[in-house]
Each structure stands twice: as C-alpha cells, then as structure tokens.
Scaffold this active site. Sequence first.
Site, PDB file in Angstrom:
ATOM      1  N   GLY A 212      37.648  41.382  48.821  1.00 17.98           N
ATOM      2  CA  GLY A 212      37.969  40.070  48.253  1.00 17.98           C
ATOM      3  C   GLY A 212      39.190  40.152  47.371  1.00 17.98           C
ATOM      4  CG  ASN A 213      41.447  37.036  46.638  1.00 21.68           C
ATOM      5  OD1 ASN A 213      41.075  36.182  45.835  1.00 21.68           O
ATOM      6  ND2 ASN A 213      41.606  36.772  47.937  1.00 21.68           N
ATOM      7  CG  HIS A 214      41.378  40.039  40.880  1.00 20.84           C
ATOM      8  ND1 HIS A 214      40.198  40.630  40.476  1.00 20.84           N
ATOM      9  CD2 HIS A 214      42.222  41.056  41.181  1.00 20.84           C
ATOM     10  CE1 HIS A 214      40.332  41.941  40.513  1.00 20.84           C
ATOM     11  NE2 HIS A 214      41.544  42.236  40.932  1.00 20.84           N
ATOM     12  CB  ALA A 280      43.492  33.688  47.064  1.00 19.65           C
TER      13      ALA A 280
END
Length: 402
Positions: A212-214, A280
């Site tokens: 995943g991402n932030h 995102a």
Amino acid sequence: MSVLSGKKILLGITGGIAAYKTAALVRLLIKAGAEIQVIMTPASHQFVTPFTLSTLSKKPVYTKFFNAGDEGGTWNNHVDLALWADFIIIAPATANTLAKMANGICDNLLMAIYLSAKCPVFVAPAMDLDMYVHPSTDRNINLLTSYGNIIIPAEEGELASGLVGKGRMAEPEHILDFIDDYFNTSLPLKGKKILITAGPTYEPIDPVRFIGNHSSGKMGFDIAMEAAKRGAEVVLVSGPTNQKICHPLVKVISILSAKEMYTVCHDYFESVDAVVAAAAVADYRPKHVADQKIKKNSEEFVIEMDKNPDILASLGAIKKKQFLIGFALETQNEVEHAKQKIVKKNLDLIVLNSLNDKGAGFGKPTNKVTFIDKDFNLEPMELKLKEEVAIDIVQKIIDHYA
C-alpha cells in the site's frame, strides 16, 4: 431529505426581542439533520439563555473569545469557527449588528467570525418599523448584499413596540424554507454528477499482508464534500481510509484494490459529467496472492509484480463529454512529468504537487499545488489547508461548466 442534512451551521444570535424565536429555529435545524454551533452576542443573553440553546444544540454556546473560568485560557478561535461552518445564519440581525457588519466593526466574537467567513452568510434582520425603514438601515442592507451576504427579508406584522409593519424577523419555518430554496436553485453544480476517487489501494500478498501507500484519503474526501455543498451528486470511490463523510448527495463505494477501483469507475463513468482522480493507486500488484499466510522460511522473499491498469488513462481513452482532473505527485522534473500525464491520459486539468514543497504530500493537513490545464497553462497556488485546495479544485469544475 432536506438539503440541510449533514450541514454544519453556525447560528449567530444578537440582542433583539426576536432572539426568543431562535430556540425553535435550532430545533428545526437539528430536525433537518444539521449540526449547529450557536454564537451569542453579550446583549442577546437578555432575551434567551445560553443554557437553553446549548441543551437544544447539544454543543456549548460561545459568546467570548476566552472561556470564562478556564485556567488554561482556552481560546474560542474565530477563524476555526468560521472555517468549520458550511454557512452562517445571523438571526435576529439587529440594526446595530447590520451596521457593524456593513462597516467592518469587530467588537465581539460573532463579528470576528463573520469577518473571517468564507462561506455563505444568511442574515435575518429584525427591528422596529421606524428603524427598518431608516435610510441608514437600507444602506447597510444594500452594502451587505453587495458583499455577497444573503438577506432573509423581514416580515410584516405586529412589532414589540405595538406598531404594525415590516421589521419582524422571519419565522423559523420561513427561514428554513428560504435556505432550502436558496440551495435548491442557486447551487452552481446542481444537476451535475461527479466521480471522485480517494485514498490508497491495498494490493494483497496473502490474507495478512498487502502492498500500500501512505495516502490518508483526506484530499479526495474534502473534494467530495465541497462538490456536494455546491450541489453535485457525488460518487466517491475510496480505498481503505479512516476518513468519514456524511452528506445526502455523496454515495461512498469502498474498494480495496486497484482492479476493484477500475471496475467501479468504469461502471459509473458513462453517467458522470466530471472525474477527479485523487486516489493514490498502486502501480503494481503481486502476481500471485497466497491463500494462506506466507511463513518466513528463508532469508530472502521475492514478490513478482504485475502492472495495474491505469484507471485515469483508460477513462481518458473513452471520454466523451466528461471533464477529467488528475493528480500528479512528483519529486523531480515535476512540471514536465505532469505535462506528459496530461497528454498520455487525455486530461483537461492536472493538480501537481511536489514532495519538495514544505507542507505538501501525504499525511499533512495542507497542500501546495499547481494547476496545469490541457494547453499547459500553469497556475501555481500558495500553501493552503486541504479543505481550501478542495474549494479551488471544485471551482475549476464550476468554471468549466459556466
């Protein structure tokens, strides 16, 4: 469902006899599904008590800049209160208050909030007949209208002085009807449908782990709320996030992976007028997803990756009437990379933000963006709260359809 449902309303009460009606007004606004914050001027306490209004609104009532008796000196921040509100109602608005508003006199908390407000302000005048027809009052009301305030006309009837004529504050039911009518007829995006993506995507490795991402999703959620406030019907497709939204015009569809987001976006794309791709989205996903938790049996662990579909590019390839807005988060050669995305994805506008800019990027309440349109015109913006950036983005949609 009322258009007031889910709205954050700041009710300003000033020192006129009509203040007694505000208890009924608060009850009606709460019944309509709104969240109410009451601000009272010191003079208004002579006509209705803060205790009554705090009980009805289920929130503390504020009058002063500092909370009395608070040893910590807690400040009732007028700027935060002004930004919190979707709109402000000042009722009753006495002749004295109208004069202060018209001339920028800031001698109490309510006036400080009014002068800080960026949202619509509804004003319900209330005073005696002779005061209402005085040229100075007429001048002040005209000035307030020229500032963009919305006047809820005073009504005719018996006044506190015993005179009969115009000057009564509009009845609480009539105030609600007026505001409902205003939002139903004047919202610039009424009749438009907007698809917005938000948050990260999670690409599973096994039942426990993911890539995943932030991204917090805040930017997309703020855009969705602002678009709904402007009258748009919003489909918000969101990856995993802690963000919440409550508005009758917003439909939230929760997804997990990029492929799921791709499917939902294509399901709705034909029916929408605009797309804001603020999510995102992961560029790659694991080629093989284990059906059981992978054990750490070796020193190295290699994951083969497949490329995810480019959601926005796929929409750009089939767009007809839709206005497409993309985002570009870059770390180097920012403008050139953003321009390339405009061409590659057939976008009408891209919102560029650079991780090199202080205050921009994931996990922050602020963002610093540059708008670049399909003709490569650049419009750099200053560092702003994400809520304010959302207003700027939605305004681009409004300007397009204007």
